[in-house]
Design a protein around this motif. Structure first.
Motif, PDB file in Angstrom:
ATOM      1  N   MET A 152       0.803  -1.285  -0.164  1.00  0.00           N
ATOM      2  CA  MET A 152       0.161   0.094  -0.047  1.00  0.00           C
ATOM      3  C   MET A 152       0.917   1.221   0.098  1.00  0.00           C
ATOM      4  SD  MET A 152      -3.121   1.066   2.715  1.00  0.00           S
ATOM      5  CE  MET A 152      -1.923   1.477   4.062  1.00  0.00           C
ATOM      6  N   THR A 153       0.585   2.078  -0.875  1.00  0.00           N
ATOM      7  CA  THR A 153       1.323   3.447  -0.968  1.00  0.00           C
ATOM      8  C   THR A 153       1.075   4.362   0.231  1.00  0.00           C
ATOM      9  OG1 THR A 153       1.527   3.214  -3.424  1.00  0.00           O
ATOM     10  CG2 THR A 153       2.100   5.208  -2.629  1.00  0.00           C
ATOM     11  N   ALA A 154       2.065   4.941   0.853  1.00  0.00           N
ATOM     12  CA  ALA A 154       1.805   5.725   1.924  1.00  0.00           C
ATOM     13  C   ALA A 154       1.112   7.128   1.290  1.00  0.00           C
ATOM     14  CB  ALA A 154       3.168   6.367   2.517  1.00  0.00           C
ATOM     15  N   GLN A 155      -0.040   7.664   1.987  1.00  0.00           N
ATOM     16  CA  GLN A 155      -0.454   8.998   1.741  1.00  0.00           C
ATOM     17  C   GLN A 155       0.485  10.203   1.875  1.00  0.00           C
ATOM     18  OE1 GLN A 155      -3.616   9.245  -0.031  1.00  0.00           O
ATOM     19  NE2 GLN A 155      -3.260   6.912  -0.280  1.00  0.00           N
ATOM     20  N   PRO A 156       0.307  11.200   1.195  1.00  0.00           N
ATOM     21  CA  PRO A 156       1.134  12.172   1.566  1.00  0.00           C
ATOM     22  C   PRO A 156       0.496  12.775   3.043  1.00  0.00           C
ATOM     23  CG  PRO A 156      -0.516  12.948  -0.214  1.00  0.00           C
ATOM     24  CD  PRO A 156      -0.562  11.443  -0.060  1.00  0.00           C
ATOM     25  N   ILE A 157       1.591  13.582   3.657  1.00  0.00           N
ATOM     26  CA  ILE A 157       1.389  14.260   4.690  1.00  0.00           C
ATOM     27  C   ILE A 157       0.702  15.516   4.471  1.00  0.00           C
ATOM     28  CG2 ILE A 157       2.104  14.977   7.246  1.00  0.00           C
ATOM     29  CD1 ILE A 157       4.510  13.056   6.511  1.00  0.00           C
ATOM     30  N   LEU A 158      -0.773  15.901   4.642  1.00  0.00           N
ATOM     31  CA  LEU A 158      -1.480  17.007   4.416  1.00  0.00           C
ATOM     32  C   LEU A 158      -1.524  17.966   5.460  1.00  0.00           C
ATOM     33  CD1 LEU A 158      -2.901  18.241   1.906  1.00  0.00           C
ATOM     34  CD2 LEU A 158      -5.004  16.983   2.835  1.00  0.00           C
ATOM     35  N   VAL A 159      -0.975  18.835   4.973  1.00  0.00           N
ATOM     36  CA  VAL A 159      -0.980  19.981   6.100  1.00  0.00           C
ATOM     37  C   VAL A 159      -1.785  21.638   5.549  1.00  0.00           C
ATOM     38  CG1 VAL A 159       0.470  21.628   7.297  1.00  0.00           C
ATOM     39  CG2 VAL A 159       1.011  19.475   7.248  1.00  0.00           C
ATOM     40  N   GLY A 160      -2.680  22.061   6.085  1.00  0.00           N
ATOM     41  CA  GLY A 160      -3.303  23.212   5.923  1.00  0.00           C
ATOM     42  C   GLY A 160      -2.542  24.296   6.244  1.00  0.00           C
ATOM     43  N   ILE A 161      -2.618  25.505   5.373  1.00  0.00           N
ATOM     44  CA  ILE A 161      -1.516  26.527   5.478  1.00  0.00           C
ATOM     45  C   ILE A 161      -2.276  27.847   5.189  1.00  0.00           C
ATOM     46  CG2 ILE A 161      -0.265  26.273   3.279  1.00  0.00           C
ATOM     47  CD1 ILE A 161       2.009  27.078   4.791  1.00  0.00           C
ATOM     48  N   LYS A 216     -15.834  25.377   5.338  1.00  0.00           N
ATOM     49  CA  LYS A 216     -14.613  24.853   5.056  1.00  0.00           C
ATOM     50  C   LYS A 216     -14.049  23.948   6.359  1.00  0.00           C
ATOM     51  CE  LYS A 216     -12.470  25.467   2.138  1.00  0.00           C
ATOM     52  NZ  LYS A 216     -11.971  24.467   0.975  1.00  0.00           N
ATOM     53  N   ALA A 217     -14.348  24.203   7.476  1.00  0.00           N
ATOM     54  CA  ALA A 217     -13.944  23.403   8.437  1.00  0.00           C
ATOM     55  C   ALA A 217     -14.484  21.976   8.475  1.00  0.00           C
ATOM     56  CB  ALA A 217     -13.895  24.116   9.830  1.00  0.00           C
ATOM     57  N   SER A 218     -15.848  22.064   8.372  1.00  0.00           N
ATOM     58  CA  SER A 218     -16.422  20.735   8.228  1.00  0.00           C
ATOM     59  C   SER A 218     -16.010  20.060   6.980  1.00  0.00           C
ATOM     60  CB  SER A 218     -18.076  21.047   7.989  1.00  0.00           C
ATOM     61  OG  SER A 218     -18.852  20.051   7.613  1.00  0.00           O
ATOM     62  N   GLU A 219     -15.702  20.724   5.801  1.00  0.00           N
ATOM     63  CA  GLU A 219     -15.183  19.976   4.726  1.00  0.00           C
ATOM     64  C   GLU A 219     -13.826  19.362   4.949  1.00  0.00           C
ATOM     65  OE1 GLU A 219     -12.817  21.396   0.846  1.00  0.00           O
ATOM     66  OE2 GLU A 219     -14.686  22.300   1.179  1.00  0.00           O
ATOM     67  N   LEU A 220     -12.889  20.143   5.818  1.00  0.00           N
ATOM     68  CA  LEU A 220     -11.601  19.526   5.984  1.00  0.00           C
ATOM     69  C   LEU A 220     -11.727  17.910   6.982  1.00  0.00           C
ATOM     70  CD1 LEU A 220      -9.773  22.753   6.882  1.00  0.00           C
ATOM     71  CD2 LEU A 220      -9.662  21.301   4.840  1.00  0.00           C
ATOM     72  N   GLN A 221     -12.841  18.130   7.788  1.00  0.00           N
ATOM     73  CA  GLN A 221     -12.857  16.743   8.853  1.00  0.00           C
ATOM     74  C   GLN A 221     -12.718  15.521   7.851  1.00  0.00           C
ATOM     75  OE1 GLN A 221     -15.658  17.022  11.810  1.00  0.00           O
ATOM     76  NE2 GLN A 221     -16.051  18.955  11.560  1.00  0.00           N
ATOM     77  N   SER A 222     -13.347  15.763   6.544  1.00  0.00           N
ATOM     78  CA  SER A 222     -13.207  14.387   5.903  1.00  0.00           C
ATOM     79  C   SER A 222     -11.889  14.151   5.080  1.00  0.00           C
ATOM     80  CB  SER A 222     -14.273  14.474   4.642  1.00  0.00           C
ATOM     81  OG  SER A 222     -13.860  15.513   3.817  1.00  0.00           O
ATOM     82  N   LEU A 223     -10.915  15.154   5.428  1.00  0.00           N
ATOM     83  CA  LEU A 223      -9.667  14.601   4.649  1.00  0.00           C
ATOM     84  C   LEU A 223      -8.642  14.389   5.712  1.00  0.00           C
ATOM     85  CD1 LEU A 223      -9.090  18.126   2.805  1.00  0.00           C
ATOM     86  CD2 LEU A 223      -9.812  15.830   1.817  1.00  0.00           C
ATOM     87  N   PRO A 224      -7.623  13.543   5.512  1.00  0.00           N
ATOM     88  CA  PRO A 224      -6.426  13.034   6.574  1.00  0.00           C
ATOM     89  C   PRO A 224      -5.558  14.390   6.784  1.00  0.00           C
ATOM     90  CG  PRO A 224      -6.016  11.948   4.360  1.00  0.00           C
ATOM     91  CD  PRO A 224      -7.237  12.779   4.190  1.00  0.00           C
ATOM     92  N   LEU A 225      -6.152  15.436   7.290  1.00  0.00           N
ATOM     93  CA  LEU A 225      -5.356  16.458   7.502  1.00  0.00           C
ATOM     94  C   LEU A 225      -4.525  16.305   8.742  1.00  0.00           C
ATOM     95  CD1 LEU A 225      -5.091  19.462   6.268  1.00  0.00           C
ATOM     96  CD2 LEU A 225      -6.624  20.246   8.024  1.00  0.00           C
ATOM     97  N   CYS A 226      -3.067  16.694   8.831  1.00  0.00           N
ATOM     98  CA  CYS A 226      -2.321  16.201   9.846  1.00  0.00           C
ATOM     99  C   CYS A 226      -1.797  17.587  10.522  1.00  0.00           C
ATOM    100  CB  CYS A 226      -1.073  15.644   9.150  1.00  0.00           C
ATOM    101  SG  CYS A 226      -1.693  13.970   8.618  1.00  0.00           S
ATOM    102  N   GLY A 227      -2.389  18.890  10.081  1.00  0.00           N
ATOM    103  CA  GLY A 227      -1.741  19.872  10.843  1.00  0.00           C
ATOM    104  C   GLY A 227      -2.184  21.056  10.082  1.00  0.00           C
ATOM    105  N   TYR A 228      -2.035  22.402  10.670  1.00  0.00           N
ATOM    106  CA  TYR A 228      -2.301  23.522  10.033  1.00  0.00           C
ATOM    107  C   TYR A 228      -1.254  24.601  10.521  1.00  0.00           C
ATOM    108  CZ  TYR A 228      -5.878  25.920   7.115  1.00  0.00           C
ATOM    109  OH  TYR A 228      -6.484  26.717   6.205  1.00  0.00           O
TER     110      TYR A 228
END
Length: 317
Positions: A1-10, A91-103
């Motif tokens: 399984m390919t590792a997912q990118p580490i997604l960070v909001g900014i 937008k915050a509600s939308e971000l809950q569905s993503l594997p967001l790891c930081g901001y």
């Protein structure tokens, strides 16, 4: 399984995008030139998102009778509060569905500031506000590591934020799309000494929680564990707690190390405790001894390498 990118909001301006009210940016060197080599950024500018132009009139937070309003600095009748609140909640509600790891948010901003944002009332201002957008992030994603660009210049705050980002990503990767109780137990086992360093009380309470995982609905457990785990890591690891963890490592080697090696390790830990050496010194020595005397439990502890060494974050701790 390919590792997912580490997604960070900014905040887009922190990434260098020219979206500020004056057409400028607040590019952060560490974020762009170092952290950016290991994560994928999701840039957002709340002002631009609600249709405000570039450049634009400056805005500020104003305390009214029953609410905090977002208005133009020189014309209070130009009110963006409802539009910003609506966007922020959505937008915050939308971000809950993503594997967001930081901001990473922009300090002092009336939309993105995390703390000490100016809130005006009549002829004075109090530095007790939170940007309207970041406030929604905090409320809807309470587990999410959030940090301001300016605070990332502090060695301890920067290391703590990055630790949380990579730890949350590891949690998501470890559990995958069909998590099991065993996955959670294995993950927790790898983070025991990390938790001990950051929050000894949470180390004990999360341990008790994992011990009775079979009594929980798994989805409910994961939500509660994620929140407790991330809140624990938000406590900065103290020199005292780090020393305690280092001595735990030392205890595992007591049958393997020679008298001289034991003395060397004890001295390095002592020098760290006194502030003579950085945390990197005893950690490096422990990793050296682990290569000589392998131990499966110790080798899997993420405390030893919570993020890529290339970030060089333990040099100043």
């Amino acid at each position: 399984m390919t590792a997912q990118p580490i997604l960070v909001g900014i905040s887009a301006c922190v990434l260098g995008e020219q979206v500020r009210f004056d057409g400028g940016h607040k590019r952060n060197a560490f974020v762009n030139d170092e952290l950016g080599n290991f994560v994928e950024f999701l840039p957002i500018c709340p002002e631009v998102a609600i249709g405000m132009p570039i450049p634009r009139k400056a805005i500020r937070l104003v305390r009214e009778d029953e609410r905090i309003a977002l208005v133009e600095t020189k014309d209070d009748s130009q009110d963006y509060t409802d539009a910003m609140n609506q966007f922020s909640m959505s937008k915050a509600s939308e971000l809950q569905s993503l594997p967001l790891c930081g901001y990473v948010v922009c300090a002092k901003s009336p939309t993105c500031g995390m703390e000490r944002v100016k809130v005006y009332r009549e002829n004075f201002a109090e530095k007790d506000g939170v940007g309207l957008y970041t406030q929604q992030l905090q409320q809807q994603l309470p587990w999410l590591p959030i940090e301001e660009d300016g605070r990332l210049h502090d060695d301890v705050l920067r290391e703590n934020f990055v630790t949380r980002v990579f730890s949350l990503h590891d949690l998501y990767e470890s559990l995958g799309e069909a998590p099991t109780a065993k996955d959670i137990v294995n993950f927790h086992s790898r983070y025991k000494l990390m938790l001990m360093a950051h929050d000894p009380q949470a180390y004990r309470s999360l341990g008790r929680m994992v011990a009775i995982i079979k009594d929980y609905d798994l989805d409910t457990f994961i939500e509660e564990y994620r929140l407790g785990f991330m809140q624990a890591l938000s406590h900065r690891a103290s020199r005292k707690n780090n020393t305690n963890v280092l001595m735990h490592f030392q205890g595992y080697f007591k049958r393997d190390l020679s008298k001289a090696q034991k003395a060397e390790l004890s001295q390095v830990i002592h020098d760290y405790r006194k502030g003579v050496l950085p945390l990197l010194a005893p950690v490096t020595l422990i990793k050296h001894y682990l290569a000589m005397y392998p131990d499966e439990y110790l080798s899997q502890q993420r405390y030893l390498e919570p993020y890529p060494q290339e970030l060089r974050l333990r040099y100043g701790l």
